[in-house]
Design an enzyme around this catalytic site. Structure first.
Site, short mmCIF file in Angstrom:
data_model
loop_
_atom_site.label_atom_id
_atom_site.label_comp_id
_atom_site.label_asym_id
_atom_site.label_seq_id
_atom_site.Cartn_x
_atom_site.Cartn_y
_atom_site.Cartn_z
N LYS A 156 -19.90 -44.37 15.13
CA LYS A 156 -18.70 -43.51 15.52
C LYS A 156 -18.63 -45.03 16.96
O LYS A 156 -19.42 -45.25 17.56
CB LYS A 156 -19.31 -42.29 16.98
N SER A 170 -13.83 -34.96 19.34
CA SER A 170 -13.44 -36.30 19.23
C SER A 170 -14.09 -37.47 18.33
O SER A 170 -13.61 -38.90 18.08
CB SER A 170 -14.31 -36.71 20.62
N SER A 197 -17.96 -31.76 19.75
CA SER A 197 -17.42 -33.10 18.94
C SER A 197 -17.87 -33.52 17.50
O SER A 197 -17.21 -34.10 17.43
CB SER A 197 -17.26 -34.70 20.36
#
Lengths: 107, 475
Positions: free
Chosen positions: B73, B148, B172
């Protein structure tokens, strides 16, 4: 909790953000709605409760006070938007209002 | 794509890391409409693949993740590559160091294939706040991948990597994992070092694995866990082999079903899917107990006060001075304002403003301190529950994956997407999302919450459920 545009302007100043007039209105409405929702917490009496700042408490680990390697200065220089020799260069920090030419620095 | 299958292929010579990588990068390009990646690391990945191939050819074991393509990420630092946090304010920033967990992955032979798209600064539940466009759900590209860590979850679901590392503050990892039909694990707070994870909310943030199966998630969590002297909040707790009990019969377990998580606000088809798993487990002798976590309804406002307060402090460093985007201005004070105004997106501005307000003079006691006390009550709810049960099962999300744009204009509606994942974050508990089937063509996830540092039992239960799952439509 309903907040006013003046409060929104003050918060924007605290976090160093400029808002347009339409953004001020939008954020006033949205922040009021969000803070209204947060007012739900007023239903609870927490007078005798200890706050939880960290979800798990550990003993803070200490190390011996010996200097070691850090981020290489070349990396810092490569990342900086502007350099002057070994220093990161930024804009003028202080503006004397009565100095000739100060009008050029009005925000 | 599973770790076990790739490793068997590499050891036997049937597969080669360079071929797997080249095919992967071609597939990432072909599926670029998903927007799961912000950058790919082709040069370093292929160089690493060549080296690993040589090691396998010589009969040398390069590590338990040798040749496994893993995506990261884009709020985690990989040396030499950009870390954007999905924001314009970090444009031009290339990291000079690896996050600790990245170093641990590389030490076990993993190949870092790229950086995944995310909601800006991990603030979001749909991957729509990214300055680089939304991530699309591989199951239905009109729908969100969740957030997210939307890019990470979508990449795993679309076979654009074997596994990915996401981050979870209020859900997330778990929520996008549920929306994309993959396994997502939030470890106990402190289990994984946060060094090199760009901070959103420091008392919540944890990085964790997203994978296509429980075994891979457990393998990766074993690799990335451990106390780190560079992260003072990382836990001085030994790391077991989380894969050890995956195939062992479960001990006699008591599992809790909290009533507050199965209300009318949760989609009936999701509840039905979970009930079906519960029925199957009940038939094996596991005891289920309905219980109450009475302060659940207060978790969302607590989170948005505390996390945003922490975020307003953590994001103060983005000021144009040392790195990233700097606006052109005449003096310093203006530089701070112009840089942050032009560099941050709307959701980030909204959250740091909420955070600053609740910390400000006159309001801090009524909001921030009071919220942290309610956090204690929520933590105590779980402590009471875990004196009676060994694990807690809940839905992950109240709804199926929604359409892109559907919830974007109403922040409060969007925040409700995390209502079922936030409480475990507040208490620092480990929790994971396990795919349990589909409703029509859309995946649904089951959340398992365990005691602090009891990820081994959490994985064992998940693996048992995974084996028994029939992945046909549940309704």
């Amino acid at each position: 909790m309903a907040i006013t545009r003046e409060v929104v302007r003050h918060i924007a100043e605290l976090v160093r953000i400029e808002l347009t007039e339409s953004e001020e209105l939008l954020f006033t409405n949205q922040l009021s709605a969000i803070l209204d929702y947060m007012d739900k917490l007023k239903e609870l009496d927490t007078a005798t409760i200890t706050p939880t700042f960290h979800p798990l408490e550990f003993e803070l680990p200490l190390r011996t006070d010996e200097p070691g390697p850090t981020i290489p200065i070349a990396v810092v220089k490569a990342l900086a938007p502007a350099m002057q020799g070994e220093f990161i260069e930024v804009n003028h920090v202080l503006i004397e209002p009565n100095r000739p030419g100060a009008e050029n620095y009005a925000s | 794509m599973r770790v076990r299958d790739l490793r068997e292929g590499y050891c036997s010579g049937r597969l080669r890391p360079t071929e797997v990588c080249r095919a992967l990068f071609a597939e990432i390009a072909r599926q670029n409409t998903l927007n799961a990646y912000l950058c790919t690391c082709e040069d370093s990945a292929l160089a690493a693949a060549e080296e690993l191939e040589q090691q396998y050819r010589c009969g040398k074991d390069p590590g338990c993740l040798g040749g496994i393509p893993i995506a990261i990420k884009d709020n985690l630092n990989v040396k030499g590559y950009p870390t954007t946090c999905g924001s314009k304010i970090l444009a031009g920033y290339r990291s000079g160091y690896h996050a600790t967990l990245v170093s641990k992955l590389l030490a076990q032979g993993a190949i870092i294939v790229g950086k995944n798209n995310l909601d800006e600064f991990a603030m979001g539940s749909s991957n729509e706040t990214s300055a680089y466009g939304p991530v699309r759900n591989p199951f239905d590209e009109r729908r969100v991948a969740g957030g997210s860590s939307g890019g990470s979850a979508a990449a795993v679901a679309a076979n654009l990597c074997c596994a990915a590392i996401g981050s979870d503050t209020g859900g997330s990892i778990r929520q996008p994992a549920a929306f994309c039909g993959v396994v997502g694990v939030r470890p106990t707070y402190g289990r994984v070092s946060r060094f090199g994870l760009l901070a959103y909310a420091s008392s919540f943030d944890q990085a964790g694995p997203i994978a296509s199966c429980v075994e891979d998630a457990a393998t990766i969590l074993t690799v990335i866990s451990g106390q780190d002297h560079l992260d003072a909040t990382s836990a001085p707790v030994a790391v077991p082999d989380f894969t050890e009990n995956l195939n062992r019969e479960l001990p006699r377990l008591r599992i809790g079903l909290p009533t507050e998580y199965f209300t009318a606000g949760v989609d009936a088809s999701i509840k039905a899917g979970i009930e079906s798993v519960v029925d199957r487990l009940r038939s094996t002798g596991i005891e289920f107990h309905r219980l109450s976590l009475p302060h659940t309804d207060y978790a969302l406002p607590v989170y948005h006060i505390v996390a945003n307060a922490e975020a307003s402090a953590n994001l103060a460093r983005y000021d144009g001075v040392r790195y990233g985007f700097r606006a052109t201005t005449r003096h310093l004070a203006e530089m701070y304002k112009r840089t942050r105004t032009e560099g941050f997106g709307q959701e980030v501005k909204r959250r740091i403003m909420v955070g600053a307000f609740t910390l400000s003079s006159g309001y801090i006691d009524a909001y921030y301190t009071h919220a942290q006390k309610v956090r204690t009550l929520i933590k105590q709810d779980f402590e009471a529950a875990f004196s009676k049960v060994d694990a807690i099962l809940t839905p992950v999300t109240p709804t199926l994956p929604f359409f892109i744009g559907e919830k974007f204009d109403d922040p409060l509606v969007m925040y409700l997407s995390d209502i079922l994942t936030i409480p475990a974050s507040l208490a620092g508990l480990p929790a994971m999302s396990l795919p349990i089937g589909t409703v029509g063509s859309l995946p649904i996830g089951l959340q398992i919450i365990s005691r602090h540092f009891d990820e081994k039992l959490m994985f064992q239960l998940a693996a048992t459920i995974e084996r028994g799952i029939n992945h046909a439509s549940v309704i």
